[in-house]
Design an enzyme around this catalytic site. Structure first.
Site, short mmCIF file in Angstrom:
data_model
loop_
_atom_site.label_atom_id
_atom_site.label_comp_id
_atom_site.label_asym_id
_atom_site.label_seq_id
_atom_site.Cartn_x
_atom_site.Cartn_y
_atom_site.Cartn_z
N ASP A 8 0.86 -1.19 0.00
CA ASP A 8 0.00 0.00 0.00
C ASP A 8 0.89 1.23 0.00
OD1 ASP A 8 -2.03 -1.79 0.16
OD2 ASP A 8 -2.78 -1.16 2.12
N ASP A 129 -15.14 -2.89 -1.71
CA ASP A 129 -14.77 -2.62 -0.31
C ASP A 129 -16.05 -2.40 0.47
OD1 ASP A 129 -12.15 -2.62 -1.29
OD2 ASP A 129 -12.21 -0.47 -1.67
#
Length: 239
Positions: A8, A129
């Site tokens: 990330d 998500d």
């Protein structure tokens, strides 16, 4: 089952967030390409990249570290965050990315997902998500009324390569993945499903594999913290 080590990217660094909160980030490596090579040298066959700044900005922000990773590593990589138009999709695929992940636009502009999947077969994934079963967008900052399964089913005939399902409340918290919800989603659609969020032990990985319906799993913090030994995990998943 494929294990995807996660990198990330925030402000050029490899970080991990807790529950998707940009203010709760830990820098694990200030050289993301070196981190990626470490994963590749351990034997991983894919990399999972996220442009966190890009997810909020709506356009790529961490392009330089992503390009450095693509240049340094010979395994395929998938990227999500800030990819919201055909020009950006084409640009990333031209740079050597194996797969783009479309999240926010899957809700706001589903026709773009279908157009991209037709134009680039097997190179477009949908990132779903969710918080409490409902889809969140724009870097998880905006909660919608769209249900996870409804969104996934809407792309059944689109030709997308995979669905990456993240339970936000599990992400970065080292509390284990939402196996039941992920497996239920995988059984509800014919599209391959990749689990993300909370994968924090070898037991989590073997439990996901044991469902026999989940194609892959993404893990980040557990690999950085040493809770999962990557070589050991890859060997276990190949058995």
């Amino acid at each position: 089952m494929i294990l995807y080590p996660a990198i990330d990217l925030k402000d050029g660094n490899a970080v991990r967030l807790v529950h998707g909160d940009m203010d709760r980030s830990t820098v694990f490596n200030d050289d993301p390409a070196a981190q990626a090579l470490e994963f590749v040298n351990a034997g991983c066959t894919w990399l999972h990249l996220v442009d966190l700044n890009g997810a909020f900005a709506g356009t790529p922000v961490n392009a330089a570290p992503v390009e450095a990773i693509l240049k340094a590593c010979k395994v395929p990589a998938q990227l999500g965050g800030g990819i919201r138009d055909m020009a950006t999709i084409e640009r990333w695929l031209d740079k050597g990315l194996a797969r783009v992940i479309l999240g926010t636009v899957a809700v706001e502009n589903p026709d773009l997902v279908r157009e991209a999947a037709r134009a680039f077969p097997n190179q477009v994934a949908v990132g779903i998500d969710a918080r409490n079963g409902k889809v969140a967008t724009k870097g998880w900052a905006t909660e919608t009324d769209v249900m996870v399964t409804d969104l996934a089913k809407s792309f059944e005939d689109a030709g997308v390569a995979a669905i990456i399902y993240t339970d936000i409340l599990r992400d970065g918290a080292m509390g284990g993945p939402n196996i039941d919800a992920t497996a239920a989603l995988a059984r509800a659609v014919s599209i391959p499903v990749i689990a993300s969020g909370g994968v924090s032990s070898l037991a989590d990985l073997t439990a996901l594999k044991a469902t026999n319906v989940i194609e892959g799993a993404i893990s980040g913090r557990a690999l950085y913290d040493g809770a999962i030994d990557l070589k050991q995990a890859l060997a276990a998943l190949q058995d």
